[in-house]
Enzyme design. Structure first.
Site, short mmCIF file in Angstrom:
data_model
loop_
_atom_site.label_atom_id
_atom_site.label_comp_id
_atom_site.label_asym_id
_atom_site.label_seq_id
_atom_site.Cartn_x
_atom_site.Cartn_y
_atom_site.Cartn_z
N TYR A 27 47.31 -0.32 11.78
CA TYR A 27 46.97 -0.57 13.19
C TYR A 27 46.26 -1.92 13.25
O TYR A 27 45.33 -2.18 12.49
CB TYR A 27 46.08 0.55 13.71
CG TYR A 27 45.51 0.22 15.06
CD1 TYR A 27 46.35 -0.03 16.14
CD2 TYR A 27 44.14 0.14 15.25
CE1 TYR A 27 45.83 -0.37 17.38
CE2 TYR A 27 43.61 -0.19 16.49
CZ TYR A 27 44.47 -0.44 17.54
OH TYR A 27 43.96 -0.78 18.76
N ASP B 46 43.93 6.83 7.07
CA ASP B 46 44.05 6.95 8.52
C ASP B 46 45.31 7.77 8.76
O ASP B 46 46.43 7.32 8.55
CB ASP B 46 44.15 5.57 9.18
CG ASP B 46 44.23 5.65 10.70
OD1 ASP B 46 44.72 6.67 11.22
OD2 ASP B 46 43.81 4.68 11.37
N LYS C 96 44.75 9.80 20.26
CA LYS C 96 46.21 9.97 20.23
C LYS C 96 46.59 11.46 20.26
O LYS C 96 46.28 12.13 21.21
CB LYS C 96 46.77 9.24 19.00
CG LYS C 96 46.24 7.80 18.84
CD LYS C 96 46.72 6.93 19.97
CE LYS C 96 46.54 5.45 19.74
NZ LYS C 96 45.23 4.91 19.98
N ARG D 223 21.54 11.54 20.71
CA ARG D 223 22.28 10.70 19.78
C ARG D 223 22.51 11.39 18.43
O ARG D 223 23.35 10.97 17.65
CB ARG D 223 21.56 9.34 19.59
CG ARG D 223 22.43 8.33 18.91
CD ARG D 223 21.95 6.88 18.94
NE ARG D 223 20.65 6.62 19.47
CZ ARG D 223 19.50 6.64 18.76
NH1 ARG D 223 19.52 6.92 17.47
NH2 ARG D 223 18.35 6.38 19.34
C1 PLP Z 1 46.64 4.41 13.42
C2 PLP Z 1 45.52 4.04 14.34
N1 PLP Z 1 44.27 4.02 13.86
C3 PLP Z 1 43.22 3.68 14.65
C4 PLP Z 1 43.40 3.32 15.96
C5 PLP Z 1 42.21 2.93 16.80
O1 PLP Z 1 41.84 4.02 17.60
P1 PLP Z 1 41.15 3.86 19.04
O2 PLP Z 1 42.13 3.16 19.92
O3 PLP Z 1 40.87 5.29 19.41
O4 PLP Z 1 39.92 3.06 18.85
C6 PLP Z 1 44.68 3.33 16.51
C7 PLP Z 1 44.91 2.95 17.91
O5 PLP Z 1 46.03 2.75 18.33
C8 PLP Z 1 45.77 3.71 15.66
O6 PLP Z 1 47.04 3.72 16.12
#
Ligand code: PLP
Length: 366
Positions: free
Chosen positions: A108, A179, A204, A57
């Protein structure tokens, strides 16, 4: 949009390397006879005692290789998590009880839901703003502990002025998180622009093949790194070893995939702007996500995603294959996102094949 990075390789090259070279060369095993060129998948829940790792971990050489590459690309120190949302949760957990967090109204939806959930439980106060309205973001920074930006936003594709906001937020005593999932480190380097933390859904573009879930946080401050690592050790939101290896393998070709997907996206944007069925084409000018708004609203969007043979109706984005979906099919998507908005994740296929398929489907919805 800097393209030069530095990484901790033992090579004799001392000047900053281009991002493409970093993506390919960082995070490799030492160059010694019989060493593999690629980082092995180290499946281990425990290690021989008294070393640096101790327990599964707390660390893993396969995660560490991915973290070295992404850290070098972003210009900081990287920690990986089990998903993008695990990374988001870990960062939001940094703020004190009752603190104010400025966040994007169109981030998101999982991030917006986390903010809402934490607010409902009295953990923090969320102040949601349009991140492309710099004055509104700055006005909201008063008394804030954290300013959460997503740029470009998912799926509205708004772009934040990270540098200006970071300066104002720091004056107000707030940390700034970006982000940067849609931009990738090849199109935006938030730490250089003044942000304190960068978050990625590595699920992604960074992984890029629709087969892996992974999140990442990158910081420059060693103390902040230690706090985040401490949270990850304690909570256990750790990446899978195989996932890290797949993401590392994907990251090696990020520059090639993004270049092709972006060129495809730009061609499609020009052509989509001439279609009567499409009232709005949203594209920030870089990257490979395009949102279109259909004149026929939700019905047209639902028909469009059923009318193609190459474009795949699926959520998520950033893979080699082109996918699309009407975002408001999710009840969690805010009502300020148009009902007929379809988000396209443009892949690396031949653009003429993609256009023929999409154009034929647009004929169906008119
Ligand atoms: C801009 C953005 N941030 C965070 C996330 C969350 O990521 P995860 O699906 O890997 O948990 C997403 C998922 O679509 C996203 O598009």
């Amino acid at each position: 949009m800097a393209e030069k990075t530095e990484h901790g390789s033992s090579s004799a090259v001392s000047s900053p390397l281009s991002a493409a070279t970093t993506a390919v060369t960082a995070g490799r095993p030492p160059r010694e006879p019989d060493q593999p060129l690629n980082t092995p998948i180290t499946m281990a829940s425990t290690y021989g005692a008294t070393g640096d790792l101790e327990y599964g971990r707390y660390g893993n050489p396969t995660w560490a290789a991915f973290e070295e590459v992404l850290g070098a690309l972003e210009g900081g120190r990287c920690l990986t998590f089990s998903s993008g949302l695990a990374a988001v949760a870990t960062v939001l957990d940094l703020v004190g009880q009752g603190a104010t967090v400025v966040g994007p109204r169109h981030a998101y939806n999982g991030t917006v839901m986390q903010l809402g959930d934490l607010e409902t439980r009295g953990r923090l106060r969320a102040r949601l703003v349009d991140v492309s309205d710099t004055a509104a973001v700055i006005a909201a920074c008063d008394d804030a502990a954290l300013v959460w930006l997503e740029s470009p936003t998912n799926p509205a594709l708004e772009v934040a002025d990270i540098g200006t906001i970071a300066r104002a937020a720091h004056q107000a005593g707030a940390y700034v998180v970006v982000d940067s999932t849609f931009a990738t480190p090849l199109r935006q380097r938030p730490l250089e622009l003044g942000a304190d933390l960068v978050v990625h859904s590595a699920t992604k573009y960074l992984s890029g093949h629709g087969d892996t879930m992974l999140g990442a946080v990158i910081v420059q401050d060693d103390q902040l790194y230690d706090v985040l690592k401490g949270r990850r050790d304690l909570v256990g939101a750790i990446p899978g070893t195989l996932e890290s290896w797949l993401a590392l393998r994907g990251l090696r070709t990020l520059h090639l995939r993004l270049e092709r997907a972006e060129t495809n996206a730009q061609t499609l944007v020009e052509r989509l702007r001439g279609r009567a069925a499409v009232t709005e084409v949203r594209y920030p000018g870089f990257g490979a996500i395009v949102s279109i708004v259909l004149a026929g609203g939700a019905e047209a969007g639902d028909l469009l995603v059923r009318s193609t043979s190459l474009w795949v109706h699926a959520t998520s984005l950033g893979g080699v294959e082109s996918t699309f979906e009407r975002r408001r099919r999710w009840s969690s998507e805010p009502a300020t996102i148009p009902d007929g908005l379809v988000r396209l994740s443009v892949g690396v296929e031949d653009v003429e094949d993609l256009w023929r398929d999409l154009s034929g489907a647009l004929d169906e919805v008119m």
